[in-house]
Design an enzyme around this catalytic site. Sequence first.
Site, PDB file in Angstrom:
ATOM      1  N   ASN A   1      -4.384   3.174   6.088  1.00 57.78           N
ATOM      2  CA  ASN A   1      -4.963   2.161   5.204  1.00 57.78           C
ATOM      3  C   ASN A   1      -4.747   2.462   3.722  1.00 57.78           C
ATOM      4  OD1 ASN A   1      -7.125   0.079   4.298  1.00 57.78           O
ATOM      5  ND2 ASN A   1      -7.884   2.039   3.517  1.00 57.78           N
TER       6      ASN A   1
ATOM      7  N   GLY B   1      -8.025   6.660   3.455  1.00 55.29           N
ATOM      8  CA  GLY B   1      -8.613   5.833   2.397  1.00 55.29           C
ATOM      9  C   GLY B   1      -9.855   5.108   2.870  1.00 55.29           C
TER      10      GLY B   1
ATOM     11  N   TYR C   1       5.227  -3.013  -5.355  1.00 55.74           N
ATOM     12  CA  TYR C   1       4.281  -3.160  -4.238  1.00 55.74           C
ATOM     13  C   TYR C   1       4.964  -3.858  -3.059  1.00 55.74           C
ATOM     14  CZ  TYR C   1      -0.356  -4.009  -2.115  1.00 55.74           C
ATOM     15  OH  TYR C   1      -1.459  -4.022  -1.296  1.00 55.74           O
TER      16      TYR C   1
ATOM     17  N   SER D   1       7.366  -1.646  -1.253  1.00 54.78           N
ATOM     18  CA  SER D   1       6.671  -0.667  -0.394  1.00 54.78           C
ATOM     19  C   SER D   1       6.082  -1.339   0.840  1.00 54.78           C
ATOM     20  CB  SER D   1       5.589   0.065  -1.192  1.00 54.78           C
ATOM     21  OG  SER D   1       4.467  -0.754  -1.433  1.00 54.78           O
ATOM     22  N   LYS D   2       5.541  -2.541   0.682  1.00 53.40           N
ATOM     23  CA  LYS D   2       4.865  -3.164   1.833  1.00 53.40           C
ATOM     24  C   LYS D   2       5.863  -3.757   2.843  1.00 53.40           C
ATOM     25  CE  LYS D   2       0.540  -2.157   0.848  1.00 53.40           C
ATOM     26  NZ  LYS D   2      -0.264  -1.267   1.702  1.00 53.40           N
TER      27      LYS D   2
ATOM     28  N   SER E   1       0.236  -6.086   3.709  1.00 53.80           N
ATOM     29  CA  SER E   1      -0.284  -7.007   2.694  1.00 53.80           C
ATOM     30  C   SER E   1       0.417  -8.344   2.890  1.00 53.80           C
ATOM     31  CB  SER E   1       0.062  -6.458   1.301  1.00 53.80           C
ATOM     32  OG  SER E   1      -0.162  -7.430   0.308  1.00 53.80           O
TER      33      SER E   1
HETATM   34  P1  NAP Z   1      -9.220   0.434  -2.637  1.00 54.99           P
HETATM   35  O1  NAP Z   1     -10.525  -0.284  -2.675  1.00 54.99           O
HETATM   36  O2  NAP Z   1      -8.531   0.728  -3.910  1.00 54.99           O
HETATM   37  O3  NAP Z   1      -9.430   1.806  -1.797  1.00 54.99           O
HETATM   38  C1  NAP Z   1      -8.327   2.620  -1.619  1.00 54.99           C
HETATM   39  C2  NAP Z   1      -8.657   3.766  -0.687  1.00 54.99           C
HETATM   40  O4  NAP Z   1      -7.467   4.558  -0.616  1.00 54.99           O
HETATM   41  C3  NAP Z   1      -9.763   4.660  -1.208  1.00 54.99           C
HETATM   42  O5  NAP Z   1     -10.444   5.260  -0.127  1.00 54.99           O
HETATM   43  C4  NAP Z   1      -9.002   5.715  -2.011  1.00 54.99           C
HETATM   44  O6  NAP Z   1      -9.662   6.980  -2.066  1.00 54.99           O
HETATM   45  C5  NAP Z   1      -7.734   5.847  -1.183  1.00 54.99           C
HETATM   46  N1  NAP Z   1      -6.609   6.243  -2.025  1.00 54.99           N
HETATM   47  C6  NAP Z   1      -6.294   5.801  -3.268  1.00 54.99           C
HETATM   48  N2  NAP Z   1      -5.211   6.461  -3.733  1.00 54.99           N
HETATM   49  C7  NAP Z   1      -4.856   7.331  -2.761  1.00 54.99           C
HETATM   50  C8  NAP Z   1      -3.862   8.336  -2.646  1.00 54.99           C
HETATM   51  N3  NAP Z   1      -3.020   8.616  -3.654  1.00 54.99           N
HETATM   52  N4  NAP Z   1      -3.814   9.076  -1.524  1.00 54.99           N
HETATM   53  C9  NAP Z   1      -4.676   8.862  -0.493  1.00 54.99           C
HETATM   54  N5  NAP Z   1      -5.659   7.949  -0.551  1.00 54.99           N
HETATM   55  C10 NAP Z   1      -5.753   7.204  -1.672  1.00 54.99           C
HETATM   56  O7  NAP Z   1      -8.146  -0.309  -1.733  1.00 54.99           O
HETATM   57  P2  NAP Z   1      -8.306  -1.617  -0.811  1.00 54.99           P
HETATM   58  O8  NAP Z   1      -8.240  -2.796  -1.710  1.00 54.99           O
HETATM   59  O9  NAP Z   1      -9.410  -1.468   0.148  1.00 54.99           O
HETATM   60  O10 NAP Z   1      -6.887  -1.538  -0.032  1.00 54.99           O
HETATM   61  C11 NAP Z   1      -6.747  -0.871   1.206  1.00 54.99           C
HETATM   62  C12 NAP Z   1      -5.382  -1.220   1.766  1.00 54.99           C
HETATM   63  O11 NAP Z   1      -5.259  -2.629   1.894  1.00 54.99           O
HETATM   64  C13 NAP Z   1      -4.219  -0.772   0.870  1.00 54.99           C
HETATM   65  O12 NAP Z   1      -3.134  -0.358   1.676  1.00 54.99           O
HETATM   66  C14 NAP Z   1      -3.850  -2.043   0.135  1.00 54.99           C
HETATM   67  O13 NAP Z   1      -2.503  -2.035  -0.293  1.00 54.99           O
HETATM   68  C15 NAP Z   1      -4.109  -3.082   1.193  1.00 54.99           C
HETATM   69  N6  NAP Z   1      -4.392  -4.431   0.677  1.00 54.99           N
HETATM   70  C16 NAP Z   1      -5.494  -4.698  -0.099  1.00 54.99           C
HETATM   71  C17 NAP Z   1      -5.714  -6.007  -0.543  1.00 54.99           C
HETATM   72  C18 NAP Z   1      -6.897  -6.380  -1.393  1.00 54.99           C
HETATM   73  O14 NAP Z   1      -6.997  -7.556  -1.821  1.00 54.99           O
HETATM   74  N7  NAP Z   1      -7.850  -5.503  -1.655  1.00 54.99           N
HETATM   75  C19 NAP Z   1      -4.815  -7.011  -0.182  1.00 54.99           C
HETATM   76  C20 NAP Z   1      -3.719  -6.690   0.603  1.00 54.99           C
HETATM   77  C21 NAP Z   1      -3.511  -5.400   1.041  1.00 54.99           C
HETATM   78  P3  NAP Z   1     -10.606   7.397  -3.337  1.00 54.99           P
HETATM   79  O15 NAP Z   1     -11.877   6.625  -3.154  1.00 54.99           O
HETATM   80  O16 NAP Z   1     -10.772   8.848  -3.216  1.00 54.99           O
HETATM   81  O17 NAP Z   1      -9.839   6.982  -4.551  1.00 54.99           O
END
Ligand code: NAP
Length: 250
Positions: A91, A17, A156, A159-160, A143
């Site tokens: 990620n 990701g 969520y 899973s986390k 998370s």
């Molecule tokens: P994001 O902006 O939505 O980006 C998600 C990434 O994962 C993208 O590269 C996407 O690829 C890929 N992805 C989405 N669905 C997928 C699937 N089915 N199989 C494989 N790859 C997939 O996410 P983010 O906010 O950066 O989050 C990254 C990680 O941090 C996640 O594990 C999330 O749970 C965790 N997190 C995020 C936050 C937050 O506030 N943002 C907070 C806590 C934890 P495409 O571009 O091709 O769709």
Amino acid sequence: MSKVAIDLRGKNALITGGTRGIGAAIATLFHDAGANVITTGTSPESIIKLNTENIDSRKSYLTLNLSKQKSVDSFLQELKSFDIIDILINNAGVNLINNNTDTNDADYNFTMDVNVKGPYRLAREISKKMIKNRYGRIVNISSIWSSITRPGRSLYTTSKFAVVGLTKSLAVELGAHNILVNSVGPGFTLTELTRANNTIAELENISSKIPLKRMAQPSEIANIVLFLASDLNTYITGQNIIIDGGYTIV
Ligand code: NAP
């Protein structure tokens, strides 16, 4: 006084990701630190375009959709051409917000496939390479919802919490092979997704509840992931490091 810098030159790092958000920040930082970076995205067309435009030999892109077992199978097949993977960053993740009573089995399977089964399968195959190489660093992105919860977060959070279970189990199974396994739990992070899912008023309201009075930048998460994945980390394993500006302590 000598300057201490984190050096990943010669290391092969796989970041799932990595096309946007936190994963993209990690990929950029690892590349800046000298690593050979392999990142993934879900769209085969975008991945072909990225590889076609790419002129940097330390960067490559692969297609991976963790919600589709066939995609995971062919991804793992492609990885066979990489003898050494030193660093795995699990990620990629998805977040469906709904109360337990409003979810269905498809929502459950989707969330668990991407957030838990994917990292589990990748860790299983890649740690076999790490064991042979007697070296490895795995960082799973969890998370704050791996340590607290609130209504609407049942899927969520389930899973986390599982990601943390995976992290701890891998740490004890792989420690003897010089493989350190940790997770990092971001709080509210200003990614495109966070901006798209919240109005400006909602973003301000959440920020006011964080002791540091702001959300994290993706680079602030990436910095800690870099440390944990580097040779500077020699003794932290099995931990879930929460990076939330103090949100979970108030
Ligand atoms: P994001 O902006 O939505 O980006 C998600 C990434 O994962 C993208 O590269 C996407 O690829 C890929 N992805 C989405 N669905 C997928 C699937 N089915 N199989 C494989 N790859 C997939 O996410 P983010 O906010 O950066 O989050 C990254 C990680 O941090 C996640 O594990 C999330 O749970 C965790 N997190 C995020 C936050 C937050 O506030 N943002 C907070 C806590 C934890 P495409 O571009 O091709 O769709």
